[in-house]
Design a protein around this motif. Sequence first.
Motif, short mmCIF file in Angstrom:
data_model
loop_
_atom_site.label_atom_id
_atom_site.label_comp_id
_atom_site.label_asym_id
_atom_site.label_seq_id
_atom_site.Cartn_x
_atom_site.Cartn_y
_atom_site.Cartn_z
N VAL A 1 46.02 36.82 39.70
CA VAL A 1 46.60 37.98 40.59
C VAL A 1 47.92 38.37 39.73
O VAL A 1 48.40 37.79 39.23
N ASN A 2 48.04 39.80 39.76
CA ASN A 2 49.13 40.05 38.90
C ASN A 2 50.22 40.58 39.96
O ASN A 2 50.27 40.44 41.00
N SER A 3 51.47 41.08 39.35
CA SER A 3 52.50 41.57 40.23
C SER A 3 52.27 42.89 41.06
O SER A 3 53.22 42.99 42.10
N TYR A 4 51.10 43.47 40.92
CA TYR A 4 50.92 44.43 41.91
C TYR A 4 49.90 43.99 42.99
O TYR A 4 49.56 44.70 43.72
N TYR A 5 49.58 42.76 42.83
CA TYR A 5 48.90 41.92 43.74
C TYR A 5 47.27 42.30 43.63
O TYR A 5 46.60 42.44 44.75
N ASN A 6 47.09 42.82 42.58
CA ASN A 6 45.58 43.00 42.30
C ASN A 6 44.91 41.52 42.05
O ASN A 6 45.67 40.95 41.24
N THR A 7 43.94 41.43 42.60
CA THR A 7 43.23 40.00 42.38
C THR A 7 41.79 40.28 41.27
O THR A 7 41.30 41.40 41.46
N TYR A 8 41.66 39.21 40.73
CA TYR A 8 40.43 39.34 39.85
C TYR A 8 39.77 37.86 40.11
O TYR A 8 40.24 37.05 40.06
N TRP A 9 38.44 38.11 39.93
CA TRP A 9 37.59 36.84 39.97
C TRP A 9 36.54 36.55 38.89
O TRP A 9 36.15 37.67 38.52
N GLY A 10 36.39 35.44 38.41
CA GLY A 10 35.42 35.30 37.51
C GLY A 10 34.09 35.14 38.02
O GLY A 10 33.86 35.11 39.42
N GLN A 11 33.00 35.02 37.18
CA GLN A 11 31.48 34.90 37.91
C GLN A 11 31.15 33.56 38.34
O GLN A 11 30.33 33.45 38.90
N GLY A 12 31.83 32.64 37.85
CA GLY A 12 31.60 31.41 38.30
C GLY A 12 30.98 30.45 37.30
O GLY A 12 30.03 30.84 36.59
N THR A 13 31.37 29.17 37.34
CA THR A 13 30.37 28.41 36.39
C THR A 13 29.92 27.00 37.29
O THR A 13 30.91 26.44 38.00
N GLN A 14 28.77 26.56 37.16
CA GLN A 14 28.33 25.59 38.00
C GLN A 14 28.50 24.26 37.44
O GLN A 14 28.39 24.04 36.08
N VAL A 15 29.29 23.34 38.27
CA VAL A 15 29.58 21.91 37.92
C VAL A 15 28.81 20.98 38.72
O VAL A 15 28.97 21.06 39.83
N THR A 16 27.89 20.26 38.26
CA THR A 16 27.22 19.36 39.01
C THR A 16 27.45 17.96 38.60
O THR A 16 27.24 17.67 37.22
N VAL A 17 27.91 17.06 39.38
CA VAL A 17 28.03 15.80 39.24
C VAL A 17 27.02 14.87 40.11
O VAL A 17 26.97 14.78 41.35
#
Length: 116
Positions: free
Chosen positions: A98-114
């Motif tokens: 999130v930046n100072s203008y309150y714009n938010t960003y997301w990555g595509q995700g990465t799977q973690v399996t334990v």
Amino acid sequence: QVQLVESGGGLVQPGESLRLSCAASGSIFSYSAMAWYRQPPGKQRELVASITKSGVTTYVNSTKGRFTISRDNAKNTVYLQMSTLKPEDTAVYYCYAVNSYYNTYWGQGTQVTVSS
């Protein structure tokens, strides 16, 4: 456009470690805060850890002491070092910014399996 690209996920056995990376298309110093979220199968996305521009970190109780969030401004990358992994840590892990203008960003995700 802003892009967040996660990497480092995979299949590990309980007790092992992984380090997730989130590479940003621009300087991560421009963000007010960055964070890691995760979404276990069939559950809601939840905050794991966050780090502010000034370096203040927060963790949820389930990961505090095992997970460490950090950043490398020169590499425009944030990390999530995960140690002593448990099956309950299995989830898709997402990078967030999130930046100072309150714009938010997301990555595509990465799977973690334990799993053993």
